[in-house]
Motif scaffolding. Structure first.
Motif, PDB file in Angstrom:
ATOM      1  N   UNK A  19      14.382 -46.132  42.226  1.00  0.00           N
ATOM      2  CA  UNK A  19      14.495 -47.559  42.527  1.00  0.00           C
ATOM      3  C   UNK A  19      15.832 -48.122  42.050  1.00  0.00           C
ATOM      4  N   UNK A  20      16.272 -47.683  40.882  1.00  0.00           N
ATOM      5  CA  UNK A  20      17.575 -48.123  40.381  1.00  0.00           C
ATOM      6  C   UNK A  20      18.680 -47.650  41.318  1.00  0.00           C
ATOM      7  N   UNK A  21      18.645 -46.377  41.674  1.00  0.00           N
ATOM      8  CA  UNK A  21      19.684 -45.796  42.538  1.00  0.00           C
ATOM      9  C   UNK A  21      19.737 -46.484  43.899  1.00  0.00           C
ATOM     10  N   UNK A  22      18.577 -46.944  44.356  1.00  0.00           N
ATOM     11  CA  UNK A  22      18.531 -47.622  45.650  1.00  0.00           C
ATOM     12  C   UNK A  22      19.340 -48.909  45.655  1.00  0.00           C
TER      13      UNK A  22
ATOM     14  N   UNK B 184      13.758 -41.489  30.027  1.00  0.00           N
ATOM     15  CA  UNK B 184      12.521 -40.731  30.225  1.00  0.00           C
ATOM     16  C   UNK B 184      12.368 -40.513  31.724  1.00  0.00           C
ATOM     17  N   UNK B 185      13.185 -39.674  32.282  1.00  0.00           N
ATOM     18  CA  UNK B 185      13.338 -39.547  33.730  1.00  0.00           C
ATOM     19  C   UNK B 185      12.039 -39.212  34.445  1.00  0.00           C
ATOM     20  N   UNK B 186      11.242 -38.312  33.866  1.00  0.00           N
ATOM     21  CA  UNK B 186       9.973 -37.939  34.493  1.00  0.00           C
ATOM     22  C   UNK B 186      10.180 -37.453  35.912  1.00  0.00           C
ATOM     23  N   UNK B 187       9.359 -37.946  36.841  1.00  0.00           N
ATOM     24  CA  UNK B 187       9.483 -37.560  38.241  1.00  0.00           C
ATOM     25  C   UNK B 187      10.563 -38.299  38.992  1.00  0.00           C
ATOM     26  N   UNK B 188      11.245 -39.210  38.315  1.00  0.00           N
ATOM     27  CA  UNK B 188      12.355 -39.927  38.933  1.00  0.00           C
ATOM     28  C   UNK B 188      11.968 -41.186  39.672  1.00  0.00           C
ATOM     29  N   UNK B 189      10.752 -41.685  39.451  1.00  0.00           N
ATOM     30  CA  UNK B 189      10.288 -42.870  40.171  1.00  0.00           C
ATOM     31  C   UNK B 189      11.108 -44.112  39.903  1.00  0.00           C
ATOM     32  N   UNK B 190      11.240 -44.487  38.639  1.00  0.00           N
ATOM     33  CA  UNK B 190      12.053 -45.651  38.293  1.00  0.00           C
ATOM     34  C   UNK B 190      13.518 -45.418  38.660  1.00  0.00           C
ATOM     35  N   UNK B 191      14.006 -44.208  38.388  1.00  0.00           N
ATOM     36  CA  UNK B 191      15.400 -43.884  38.678  1.00  0.00           C
ATOM     37  C   UNK B 191      15.700 -44.040  40.165  1.00  0.00           C
TER      38      UNK B 191
ATOM     39  N   UNK C  24      10.432 -49.778  48.400  1.00  0.00           N
ATOM     40  CA  UNK C  24       9.108 -49.174  48.314  1.00  0.00           C
ATOM     41  C   UNK C  24       8.800 -48.803  46.860  1.00  0.00           C
ATOM     42  N   UNK C  25       7.645 -49.262  46.383  1.00  0.00           N
ATOM     43  CA  UNK C  25       7.217 -48.914  45.023  1.00  0.00           C
ATOM     44  C   UNK C  25       6.126 -47.867  45.123  1.00  0.00           C
TER      45      UNK C  25
END
Length: 311
Positions: free
Chosen positions: A38-41, A29-36, A2-3
């Motif tokens: 997806x990576x962790x998934x 640039x962690x921010x709200x963790x959106x990209x992170x 999910x994006x």
């Protein structure tokens, strides 16, 4: 997968990172963790290190990434210190690094942070509120010449000279304290017929924010160190949001790929500088029409990718 609206260019970024289930990755640039997220998934035995200088982002990302447990380590720092910060964690190399530059949606939408010209708030704009210098300090203390340079160079604002002049005139009466007070000054400095395309404060606010957080200086000074952190074949993915950032990344990536300084008429290279890797993106990757329709904040985003050479 999910994006979500938290990420810009999510599918493209994850594809370019080439996430390995057992790999080690860093989101600078962690921010709200959106990209992170997806990576962790995609990780099984791998690990993600998330770095951000904003305490509110740290809290939000920590909550969002909590389901991944000990696969995630969050550090409060600036990505310019990533090499040292990861070294303290016993990490010498990573398989991929992501930077999503600029101001986050959370920062823009939190009125009291003073990033947005759309909300009336104290002039702040600090990404790291541990630092003392604010946007208010810049507006009220910089000379007219310094303000002109900042607004011209970092905002690429054609009326920079007049805006700087009007700021100095207004603050002579009383300090400029809030975003709406600054809006009013900027509006008065730009001819009415030139205020038709977008908000007149957009470029000046960008410029002040960049100066306040030393964004271009930090980016320029960090890229070589970040590439050095990569394992052979690892990738650095950088998302930019305006031409100044993009130019720095594009130029740096080209120089990493071809560092030779020999005169062009030399038949062979004698400087001994060796290529650090390959520019994967000859042209920047842009958001799809679908993403642009769903998220207007992605409209100026560009993704560039560098892959470290194999030993």
């Amino acid at each position: 997968m999910e994006f979500t609206h938290y990420s810009v260019l999510p599918a493209e970024t994850i594809e370019q990172l080439q996430v390995k289930p057992d790999g080690i990755y860093a989101d600078g640039t962690l921010g709200g963790g959106g990209h992170a997220f997806l990576v962790c998934s995609l990780l099984t035995t791998g690990h993600l290190y998330g770095i951000d200088q904003d305490e509110a982002a740290i809290a939000a990302a920590g909550e969002r990434l909590a389901p991944f447990g000990d696969r995630v380590t969050i550090l409060r720092n600036n990505f310019c210190n990533m090499r040292a910060a990861l070294g303290e964690q016993g990490v010498e190399r990573v398989d991929g690094i992501l930077l999503d530059l600029g101001v986050s949606s959370y920062q823009l939408d939190t009125r009291e942070r003073g990033f947005s010209y759309r909300y009336d708030a104290p002039l702040d704009m600090r990404m790291d509120r541990r630092q003392t210098r604010t946007a208010r300090d810049i507006i009220n203390n910089c000379s007219e010449g310094e303000l002109y340079r900042i607004i011209r160079d970092y905002g690429e604002e054609r009326f920079a000279k007049n805006i700087a002049k009007h700021i100095v005139m207004r603050r002579a009466e009383k300090p400029i304290e809030t975003t709406f007070e600054l809006n009013d000054v900027i509006k008065g400095a730009i001819p009415a017929k030139m205020r038709q395309n977008g908000h007149p404060s957009k470029q000046t606010f960008q410029a002040i924010r960049i100066e306040c957080n030393r964004e271009l200086e930090v980016l320029r000074d960090s890229l070589e160190d970040l590439v050095a952190l990569l394992n052979p074949g690892g990738r650095l993915c950088v998302i930019t949001f305006h031409s100044l950032e993009d130019r720095i990344v594009k130029t740096a990536f080209r120089s990493f790929e071809n560092p030779c300084v020999c005169p062009p008429d030399f038949p062979v290279c004698v400087c001994g500088r060796v290529s650090g890797g390959t520019v994967v993106t000859r042209k920047a990757i842009l958001p799809s029409g679908e993403e642009l329709a769903a998220n207007n904040r992605s409209k100026s985003a560009k993704l560039r990718v560098f892959e470290k050479r194999m030993d």
